[in-house]
Design an enzyme around this catalytic site. Structure first.
Site, PDB file in Angstrom:
ATOM      1  N   ARG A  45      29.187 117.269  99.363  1.00 21.90           N
ATOM      2  CA  ARG A  45      29.213 115.845  98.368  1.00 21.90           C
ATOM      3  C   ARG A  45      29.995 114.711  99.249  1.00 21.90           C
ATOM      4  NH1 ARG A  45      33.890 115.277  99.002  1.00 21.90           N
ATOM      5  NH2 ARG A  45      33.636 113.906  97.797  1.00 21.90           N
ATOM      6  N   ARG A  90      20.538 113.027  93.835  1.00 22.95           N
ATOM      7  CA  ARG A  90      21.451 112.438  93.303  1.00 22.95           C
ATOM      8  C   ARG A  90      21.206 110.829  93.659  1.00 22.95           C
ATOM      9  NH1 ARG A  90      27.644 113.996  94.668  1.00 22.95           N
ATOM     10  NH2 ARG A  90      27.873 113.288  92.700  1.00 22.95           N
ATOM     11  N   ASP A 236      30.403 104.714  96.873  1.00 25.64           N
ATOM     12  CA  ASP A 236      28.772 105.071  96.968  1.00 25.64           C
ATOM     13  C   ASP A 236      27.769 104.268  97.232  1.00 25.64           C
ATOM     14  OD1 ASP A 236      30.791 107.540  95.569  1.00 25.64           O
ATOM     15  OD2 ASP A 236      28.950 108.470  96.289  1.00 25.64           O
TER      16      ASP A 236
HETATM   17  O1  MRU Z   1      30.624 113.203  93.263  1.00 27.53           O
HETATM   18  P1  MRU Z   1      30.938 112.943  94.762  1.00 27.53           P
HETATM   19  O2  MRU Z   1      31.938 114.018  94.952  1.00 27.53           O
HETATM   20  O3  MRU Z   1      29.953 112.948  95.636  1.00 27.53           O
HETATM   21  O4  MRU Z   1      31.617 111.699  94.661  1.00 27.53           O
HETATM   22  C1  MRU Z   1      32.211 111.214  95.951  1.00 27.53           C
HETATM   23  C2  MRU Z   1      32.902 109.824  95.855  1.00 27.53           C
HETATM   24  O5  MRU Z   1      33.015 109.141  94.968  1.00 27.53           O
HETATM   25  C3  MRU Z   1      33.463 109.217  97.213  1.00 27.53           C
HETATM   26  O6  MRU Z   1      34.800 108.531  96.826  1.00 27.53           O
HETATM   27  C4  MRU Z   1      32.495 108.613  97.927  1.00 27.53           C
HETATM   28  O7  MRU Z   1      31.249 109.180  98.037  1.00 27.53           O
HETATM   29  C5  MRU Z   1      32.914 108.097  99.474  1.00 27.53           C
HETATM   30  S1  MRU Z   1      32.994 109.524 100.230  1.00 27.53           S
HETATM   31  C6  MRU Z   1      33.329 108.779 101.941  1.00 27.53           C
END
Ligand code: MRU
Length: 345
Positions: A45, A90, A236
């Site tokens: 993730r 996702r 993201d």
């Molecule tokens: O649901 P996740 O764990 O994939 O969410 C991750 C985040 O929100 C991070 O802050 C984002 O992807 C940046 S990672 C460098």
């Protein structure tokens, strides 16, 4: 520093982040469906790590397609189906789509379809290395913003585990420490998936970086006590006006930081910008299974039948963001006008 994934030449080994910090176990992805399952199940993730693993998913798909078809057209159709399937894992992190499209574009450039799988393997390795280099550049630019002694509050995990290595928000912390600055981190636990408690605390401790864990509802208190010098989070998807989608709870931290006059920084590579959307209102927010909220490690904590929502991300309006730290430099007070300079022409 633990690696989020390892490419072996014919499989992708993914560090299973659902088991950290208790067990350090790699899942072996033999085909692109395994990679998609690992992304959907959050074994891997973090926006950049999702992108890199999906690029390897495309390599596995290319080898599979080559064995199944006789013509280039059939091959590209087969690969395109795999691309759509991977992208559907996702919806919020734009890096997933970005990496898969880059692989698909490369495949389309090659006449002899038998050569596509090995060319895609080279490109995936390039994307992986680029991601580490990018994080180091983000670190270099971001470190300049930190004073010689600082406490940084971060949310979720935007570290080595969320990338191919080094991290974005935590890359800034690492770079500042490498420059000799005295930096400590406060990590918000990040309900419901606990990326802060399980992953950020784990990765910083592995690197001997001082870290203090807090529950999410302690953020206002620690800010009010003067314990936090700045907030640094990852992203993201970033819209053309600088609105940022990141882990649920980020928006709340930005509002709190503004109230307490604390700088709020977002660290992200250029691949996280989505210039096709004008503002954060257009960002699709992933809604995940309600069990993630109703249970902790398989143990039910909420009454059966209670109504639950589980948006995995929120959008922080650009007006709350002090600066976005990218691999190409720092954009202060981000806005449509200010982001024009980095938009592709
Ligand atoms: O649901 P996740 O764990 O994939 O969410 C991750 C985040 O929100 C991070 O802050 C984002 O992807 C940046 S990672 C460098």
């Amino acid at each position: 520093m633990s690696k989020s994934m390892k490419w072996t030449g014919n499989t992708l080994e993914i560090l299973d982040q659902t088991k950290l910090p208790l067990v350090k176990d790699y899942v072996i992805c033999k085909d692109y469906r395994d990679v998609r399952d690992a992304i959907q199940g959050m074994k891997v993730r973090g926006a950049p790590a999702i992108g890199v693993s999906a690029a390897y998913g495309m390599v596995l798909a290319a080898y599979e397609c080559k064995d199944k078809v006789d013509t280039r057209d059939e091959f590209l159709k087969c690969l395109d189906n795999a691309a759509c399937y991977l992208i559907s894992a996702r919806p919020t992190a734009v890096n997933l789509e970005w990496a898969v499209r880059r692989m698909m574009d490369k495949a389309r450039e090659i006449e002899d379809f038998a050569k596509i799988p090995s060319t895609l393997a080279e490109l995936a390795e390039e994307i992986e290395q680029e991601d580490v280099d990018t994080c180091m550049k983000i670190g270099e630019h971001g470190a300049k913003l930190l004073p010689s002694r600082a406490t940084v509050l971060t949310h979720c995990n935007a570290g080595a585990l969320a990338t191919a290595g080094y991290g974005t928000a935590l890359g800034v912390v690492r770079a500042a420490i490498e420059e000799g600055k005295e930096i400590q981190v406060f990590a918000g636990e990040t309900r419901p998936f606990l990326q802060g408690a399980r992953l950020t605390a784990f990765e910083l401790m592995e690197d001997n970086i001082p870290v203090t864990l807090i529950t999410d509802n302690m953020a206002a208190y620690v800010m009010s006590q003067g314990l936090i010098d700045c907030v640094i989070v990852g992203a993201d998807r970033i819209a053309a006006n600088g609105d940022v989608a990141n882990k649920i709870g980020t928006y709340g931290l930005a509002v709190l930081a503004s109230e307490h006059d604390i700088p709020f920084y977002v660290a992200a590579p250029l691949s996280t910008f989505d210039f096709s959307i004008q503002s954060g209102k257009e960002i699709v927010i992933e809604e995940r299974d309600e069990d993630e909220v109703a249970t902790i490690f398989g143990q039910r904590i909420a009454p059966e039948g209670v109504r639950i929502i589980n948006p995995a991300f929120d959008v922080t309006p650009h007006s709350y963001i002090t600066a976005i730290i990218t691999d190409c430099g720092v954009i202060h007070s981000p806005s449509t006008e200010r982001l024009k300079g980095i938009a592709p022409v």
